[in-house]
Each structure stands twice: as structure tokens, then as C-alpha cells.
Design a protein around this motif. Sequence first.
Motif, PDB file in Angstrom:
ATOM      1  N   SER A   1       0.819  -1.218   0.000  1.00 47.90           N
ATOM      2  CA  SER A   1       0.000   0.000   0.000  1.00 47.90           C
ATOM      3  C   SER A   1       0.852   1.267   0.000  1.00 47.90           C
ATOM      4  O   SER A   1       0.559   2.221  -0.723  1.00 47.90           O
ATOM      5  CB  SER A   1      -0.937   0.006   1.203  1.00 47.90           C
ATOM      6  OG  SER A   1      -1.993  -0.888   0.956  1.00 47.90           O
TER       7      SER A   1
ATOM      8  N   VAL B   1      -5.520   5.279  -1.462  1.00 48.17           N
ATOM      9  CA  VAL B   1      -6.951   4.960  -1.489  1.00 48.17           C
ATOM     10  C   VAL B   1      -7.345   4.374  -2.845  1.00 48.17           C
ATOM     11  O   VAL B   1      -8.075   3.381  -2.926  1.00 48.17           O
ATOM     12  CB  VAL B   1      -7.784   6.229  -1.178  1.00 48.17           C
ATOM     13  CG1 VAL B   1      -9.262   5.961  -1.353  1.00 48.17           C
ATOM     14  CG2 VAL B   1      -7.506   6.710   0.234  1.00 48.17           C
TER      15      VAL B   1
ATOM     16  N   SER C   1      -6.051   0.879  -3.141  1.00 46.92           N
ATOM     17  CA  SER C   1      -6.901   0.008  -2.329  1.00 46.92           C
ATOM     18  C   SER C   1      -8.216  -0.255  -3.039  1.00 46.92           C
ATOM     19  O   SER C   1      -8.722  -1.379  -3.036  1.00 46.92           O
ATOM     20  CB  SER C   1      -7.168   0.657  -0.973  1.00 46.92           C
ATOM     21  OG  SER C   1      -5.964   0.973  -0.345  1.00 46.92           O
ATOM     22  N   GLY C   2      -8.743   0.795  -3.654  1.00 46.33           N
ATOM     23  CA  GLY C   2     -10.000   0.648  -4.386  1.00 46.33           C
ATOM     24  C   GLY C   2      -9.867  -0.335  -5.532  1.00 46.33           C
ATOM     25  O   GLY C   2     -10.742  -1.179  -5.756  1.00 46.33           O
TER      26      GLY C   2
ATOM     27  N   SER D   1      -7.717  -2.781  -5.735  1.00 41.78           N
ATOM     28  CA  SER D   1      -7.613  -4.121  -5.155  1.00 41.78           C
ATOM     29  C   SER D   1      -8.983  -4.612  -4.728  1.00 41.78           C
ATOM     30  O   SER D   1      -9.347  -5.767  -4.943  1.00 41.78           O
ATOM     31  CB  SER D   1      -6.687  -4.104  -3.940  1.00 41.78           C
ATOM     32  OG  SER D   1      -5.415  -3.672  -4.326  1.00 41.78           O
ATOM     33  N   PHE D   2      -9.751  -3.718  -4.160  1.00 41.66           N
ATOM     34  CA  PHE D   2     -11.098  -4.053  -3.703  1.00 41.66           C
ATOM     35  C   PHE D   2     -11.949  -4.530  -4.872  1.00 41.66           C
ATOM     36  O   PHE D   2     -12.725  -5.454  -4.770  1.00 41.66           O
ATOM     37  CB  PHE D   2     -11.718  -2.808  -3.053  1.00 41.66           C
ATOM     38  CG  PHE D   2     -13.085  -3.018  -2.487  1.00 41.66           C
ATOM     39  CD1 PHE D   2     -13.242  -3.511  -1.195  1.00 41.66           C
ATOM     40  CD2 PHE D   2     -14.222  -2.725  -3.230  1.00 41.66           C
ATOM     41  CE1 PHE D   2     -14.501  -3.707  -0.671  1.00 41.66           C
ATOM     42  CE2 PHE D   2     -15.482  -2.916  -2.705  1.00 41.66           C
ATOM     43  CZ  PHE D   2     -15.622  -3.410  -1.425  1.00 41.66           C
TER      44      PHE D   2
ATOM     45  N   ASP E   1      -2.580  -6.788   1.215  1.00 43.24           N
ATOM     46  CA  ASP E   1      -2.676  -5.393   0.792  1.00 43.24           C
ATOM     47  C   ASP E   1      -3.895  -4.815   1.481  1.00 43.24           C
ATOM     48  O   ASP E   1      -4.924  -5.481   1.591  1.00 43.24           O
ATOM     49  CB  ASP E   1      -2.838  -5.320  -0.733  1.00 43.24           C
ATOM     50  CG  ASP E   1      -3.265  -3.946  -1.201  1.00 43.24           C
ATOM     51  OD1 ASP E   1      -2.413  -3.045  -1.206  1.00 43.24           O
ATOM     52  OD2 ASP E   1      -4.452  -3.765  -1.534  1.00 43.24           O
ATOM     53  N   TRP E   2      -3.797  -3.570   1.954  1.00 47.99           N
ATOM     54  CA  TRP E   2      -4.888  -3.029   2.768  1.00 47.99           C
ATOM     55  C   TRP E   2      -6.225  -3.037   2.030  1.00 47.99           C
ATOM     56  O   TRP E   2      -7.261  -3.385   2.588  1.00 47.99           O
ATOM     57  CB  TRP E   2      -4.548  -1.600   3.237  1.00 47.99           C
ATOM     58  CG  TRP E   2      -3.394  -1.589   4.208  1.00 47.99           C
ATOM     59  CD1 TRP E   2      -2.917  -2.639   4.933  1.00 47.99           C
ATOM     60  CD2 TRP E   2      -2.571  -0.472   4.541  1.00 47.99           C
ATOM     61  NE1 TRP E   2      -1.857  -2.267   5.707  1.00 47.99           N
ATOM     62  CE2 TRP E   2      -1.626  -0.932   5.491  1.00 47.99           C
ATOM     63  CE3 TRP E   2      -2.530   0.855   4.148  1.00 47.99           C
ATOM     64  CZ2 TRP E   2      -0.657  -0.101   6.038  1.00 47.99           C
ATOM     65  CZ3 TRP E   2      -1.578   1.686   4.694  1.00 47.99           C
ATOM     66  CH2 TRP E   2      -0.641   1.214   5.630  1.00 47.99           C
ATOM     67  N   GLY E   3      -6.213  -2.662   0.789  1.00 42.89           N
ATOM     68  CA  GLY E   3      -7.465  -2.618   0.014  1.00 42.89           C
ATOM     69  C   GLY E   3      -8.037  -4.011  -0.178  1.00 42.89           C
ATOM     70  O   GLY E   3      -9.245  -4.236  -0.049  1.00 42.89           O
TER      71      GLY E   3
ATOM     72  N   ASN F   1     -11.495  -5.868   1.180  1.00 48.64           N
ATOM     73  CA  ASN F   1     -12.412  -6.564   0.290  1.00 48.64           C
ATOM     74  C   ASN F   1     -12.778  -7.944   0.839  1.00 48.64           C
ATOM     75  O   ASN F   1     -13.959  -8.288   0.943  1.00 48.64           O
ATOM     76  CB  ASN F   1     -11.749  -6.692  -1.086  1.00 48.64           C
ATOM     77  CG  ASN F   1     -12.698  -7.290  -2.111  1.00 48.64           C
ATOM     78  OD1 ASN F   1     -13.895  -7.437  -1.854  1.00 48.64           O
ATOM     79  ND2 ASN F   1     -12.156  -7.648  -3.256  1.00 48.64           N
TER      80      ASN F   1
ATOM     81  N   GLY G   1      -9.040  -0.513   6.816  1.00 47.58           N
ATOM     82  CA  GLY G   1      -9.535   0.829   6.482  1.00 47.58           C
ATOM     83  C   GLY G   1      -8.926   1.885   7.389  1.00 47.58           C
ATOM     84  O   GLY G   1      -8.581   2.979   6.941  1.00 47.58           O
TER      85      GLY G   1
ATOM     86  N   ILE H   1      -5.471   2.688   6.182  1.00 47.88           N
ATOM     87  CA  ILE H   1      -5.516   3.576   5.007  1.00 47.88           C
ATOM     88  C   ILE H   1      -5.790   5.002   5.453  1.00 47.88           C
ATOM     89  O   ILE H   1      -5.148   5.966   5.006  1.00 47.88           O
ATOM     90  CB  ILE H   1      -6.606   3.106   4.006  1.00 47.88           C
ATOM     91  CG1 ILE H   1      -6.235   1.742   3.432  1.00 47.88           C
ATOM     92  CG2 ILE H   1      -6.788   4.122   2.887  1.00 47.88           C
ATOM     93  CD1 ILE H   1      -7.346   1.088   2.641  1.00 47.88           C
TER      94      ILE H   1
END
Lengths: 302, 371
Positions: A105, A236, A239-240, A242-243, A254-256, A260, A277, A280
Amino acid sequence: MARRTTYVDETLTPQIAGGRTRIQRTYWQAARRRLVRDPVSMGCISILSLMVAAAIFAPWITPHDPYVTSIVNRLKPVGTPGYLLGTDELGRDMLTRLIYGGRISLLMGLLPIAVATLFGSVLGVVAGYFGGKTNMIIMRVADVFFAFPSVLLAVGLAGALGAGVVNVLISLSLVFIPPITRVAEAATTQIRTQDFVEAARATGASAPRIIIGHVMTNVSSPILTYASSLIGLSIVLASGLSFLGLGMSPPLADWGLMLNTLRQSIYLAPVNAVLPGVMILIASVCFNLLSDGLRTAMDVKP
Amino acid sequence: MKGEIAIQREHPTPASEPVDTLSATRPFLRVQGLKKYFRLRGGSFGLAGAYVQAVDGVSFVVATGETLGVVGESGCGKSTTARLLMRLIEPDEGQITLQDRNVGGHNGMSLRTLRRQVQLVFQDSYASLNPRHTMAEEVGFGLIAQGIKRAEARRRANEVLELVGLEPAIFADRYPHELSGGQRQRVNVARALALSPQLLLLDEAVSSLDKSVEAQVLNLLIEIKNRLNLTYVFISHDLNVVRFISDRVLVMYLGKVVETGPVEKVYTAPGHPYTRALIASRLSMDPSRRVEAAPVAGDLPSPINPPSGCRFRTRCPFAESVCSLREPPLEAFGDDPAHSAACHALIPGSGHSRAPAPGGEPSTRANGAPK
């Protein structure tokens, strides 16, 4: 009593501040000094340094393996002995995963911005300094990218390139080049018309020399300030991606991506699900506050 | 004293030579028919938009070692002329000759050479210094650009700073915001002098300073000129300052030269009605001689669509039909051949009712010229 008047040529006397001669500092020394004296900026720098250090030394400081699953230990709550921040839906230690997740991240936050700053400022300064047709071509191309919201553009580019760490880095870099170009161009256009640039031209200096010596010294602070404010956004966005499944693929931490996969367990273990979250949030808020601090510190006003 | 050794002239010229014969025989700078029209934005469908006729056919000479004052209202093309001379703006037409060498063109003088010989001092002392450069960096920048080594540039920067009266130990490492207006303007002069130019264009160089500081900087300019045998083109709207510093004066109106001549001639016996109005508009130190009525009424006409014929006719009290038909040429009048003006009322046989009779003695001007 005889009145004595001494005529002093004002233009020849040095200005004395506070009754003592000032210690001379270069611009960057003065900016660093102002930054160091700002508690908010220093707090952010400490938190971010801690995160970066933890990410770098992850294999040595984490208590568990980030990839070994355990069905028995699924979704342990925060504070379970041995699992300080609990476990995820596959029984992996959350603390370990969060530290490892910071590797990707933070990379996603810093690298695309560094690349975009390099290309964006070169393009923007060239467009701003030379103006005319050069400006029109560069800025119209940037405008085309600008027409899309950054999230949509990132999704589109990542979708076209395919999932994977490298492709996400490329698409995020492309997303951030146009806004940085715009900022660099605006700052340069303002500087270009100043008398000191004209004076430099009058000495016979070449355009590259003027750009490096006179333009860059003045536009670097708005560009750096703006770029640092984009780091949070880049984290962000990554992460999005990845989500959405366009970024990193599952076993990777990974944080995203963690956000998810933990989404399905939000009713069973809400605290665990929210933790990535929070990371992040902390990282992006710190980068934004640091960006504010940088702007203040780099302001040349005495 | 210290700077003198380093700032040696290649061709030292005694300043004592008579100026007028010198300007006729061996001018340092000769400008012929200089013209610059700025195109305005607009003009639909690729059609040419309007043009601002900023400088329109300006010709003059500057003799070695003299100071030419350039006066005129705001917007008359003074600053544009200075930038055209430095080639910061490309002229549309016109020839600039520096010491018998053409500037630009195929076998003319290169811009690099031009910019070593001619330097410009700007009006706004703050905007003309990079806020992120120390004074030594700012002064040395041009030297480094001209290929001089960094250490040598620094040494030379200290030298010129000292020449303009700023102690390098105190000022070399300072930033513009740490200096006063007068000090900054001294740095601007130092920067211009660093390249050892022979001609200095001073574009309103003292106009934004306080009166007391202005006097100090003016004295500095005169002192430096005498020490280094420089030639000045001094652009200003301040008539008193121009009279104080200049040998000859050039009066501009709406992009054209309307009068030129030795400073005392122009100030005591102005020929052109515009010059006369300018001289009359000066404020007197004597309260009993205060200016009651505005000598020139109205605003400057638009340089986009200037009046036909004589450009001053819309504001001239002596305008007649001939003034709108033909443009008056710049011609010598009166008893001094170096003193000339562009006015029909001074040209014999021009058709103006106040013009002297054709073939008449030049001295009849006293009767023929409008009072």
C-alpha cells in the motif's frame, strides 16, 4: 543642547533584525528548520516513518507468517493472546497481514506519485515556459485525461492493462500525471512573465538554464506540496482497485484487498473488518497533514 | 576603485568629446525604423485580429558616452522600445546597429554578443529579483550563463556588489525580501554591470523608489557611468529626473518620436505642442507658479486604432485639417540642427497656418510656432 543630525544612506545600511545580525541560511535549510518546528508535521513524519520502517522490516518483526491459514483460528477478536489484532476470515494474524500490507500500500502511494511528479513537472514546466503551440498540445492532451474522474480513469486503465502490481503502478502513475502537469503549468506561467526571468534572458542565458535556475526554484514548492497531498489519494485508489479485483490478487497482503475479503465477515467481526480501512485512513491523513506542513514551511515569506 | 581594474573597457572613449558631432559621425547605437505591432487575441475564423501599434517607426542614435533620456506618457512605447533593443521582443521591422555592426541577421551580431554589450535595469526592484536566489547567485547567474566558472562568477559578483555600494560580506548571501527597495535596485544595477556592458538601458529604474532613495540611486548611476565610461538610455516619465541625468532627450507619443534634441533645448524651447504640454505639466517648487489647468486634456488615444496623420492631433490645440491628412516628418527646426520635432506647424510649406513661410529663415520659428 545641540541637535546633531546624521544623514545615513539608507540603501547602504544592512537591515538588522531584532538587534542582531541574522544567521544566513539557504532556502532549503530555512524550510527544513520551519518544518522541524511544526509539531503536527513532525507527528505525521514519526507515524509515517514507523509505518515505512515496519513495512521494510516486516519479516523480522511480525509474530506469524502472513500466508499460513488456520480454520480453527478464524476471526479471533482483537486482543486474543498471540493474536494482538485478532485474525482474518482464514485465521491469519491481522497484525502480521497489516504490516505486510503496508509494503504494497505504501509503495502504491509513493511510487506512482514520484513517477507522476517527475513527468508531470517536466511537461508542465515546458508547457508553461514555452507557451503557444507547445502549451496547447501538452495541455489539451492533459485535458483529455482530466475529463474522466480519477477513480474511473484508474479503473479503466487498470482494467485495460490487467490485474497485477506493476500494472496498477503504471495506471496510477498515468492518472496523476495530468493534475501535476496542470499545477506545474499554472505555476510556471505565473513565473515566466516575471521581470527576473526576462532579466535572465537579457543576460543571454539559454532556456534550459533559465528553467533550472529560475523556474524550478520557484515552482518546486507548489508542485511538491500538491504531489504530497496526492499520496493519500493514491493509496486509497490502489486500495479501491484491489477491492474491485483489478489490483493485487488474493493471497497477497494489501490493505485494500484485505478490506475486500473481510467485507463478508463484517457482521461477525466488525472491528477486524474495519482495521485495514483504519490503516488507510491514518496513512492518507498523515500524508495530507504533512503536505499542509510542507506548504507552510516552503513559503518564502519572511 | 576596486571594481575599476576588473571592469576595463575594450574601447575606452573619452567622454569629453562634443556629443552632437559624435552622434552624427560615430554613434554607439543607431536605431532605424523600429516597429512592433502586437497582435490582439480575437479575430474570428482565423481572420487577423486588431494590432496594437506599440512602436511605429522609431529612429534615433545614441552617441558613445552620452545619456539619452526617453520620456512620454504611460503606454507610449518606451518600455517596448527598450525590450526591442535587447531583443527580448522580436521587432517586426527596423534595423539596430551597435558600433557599426547590425544586430541579428545572417552576418550580424549574435544575440549573445548583444547581451554582453547591452544590459537592462528594470523598474520593479522586487519582481526583477528571483525570491529564491541570494544576491550573489542572482548577480552571478548571467556570468555562469556566459560560460564563466562558478568560483570566478562569485568573485565577480562580489566585485560588482561592492561597486554599487553593497558590502559583499553583508549582502552577498541575502535574499531579496531581506533588502530594502533601494538596496534591491542597487543589486539590479550590479546584475546588469556584471557582464561589463557598454550600454545600460534603464527602464524606469528609479521610478518606484522613494524620493530620497531615488536621489541616491541616481547619484550612483552617474558615478558608475563616469567611472566605467558607460552609455545610458534612461527611460522615465519623470521629467525632472530626465533633465537631471540626460544629455539629449527623446519625446515619444503613441509609439512615435515627436521631438528630440539636447536636453536644455527641449526643456527651454520645446517645439512640439505635446512636448510643450509635458513641460508645462511639471509641478513647480514655487507655489505662486502652480499649474492651474491641465495642459493636455483627455486620454491617450487607443494605439489599436491611432488617429490618422499626426497622432497628437486629437488632443492638440492647434490641430488643423493638414494634421489629419499627412503625418508630419521629424525635421530639424530652430537654430540647433540637433533639435527636431514632428509637427506641421514647424515645417515650412506644410500647409499649416502657423507654419513658417517656405524658404524662410529658421529663426522665423519664433513667430510661426504656436504659442
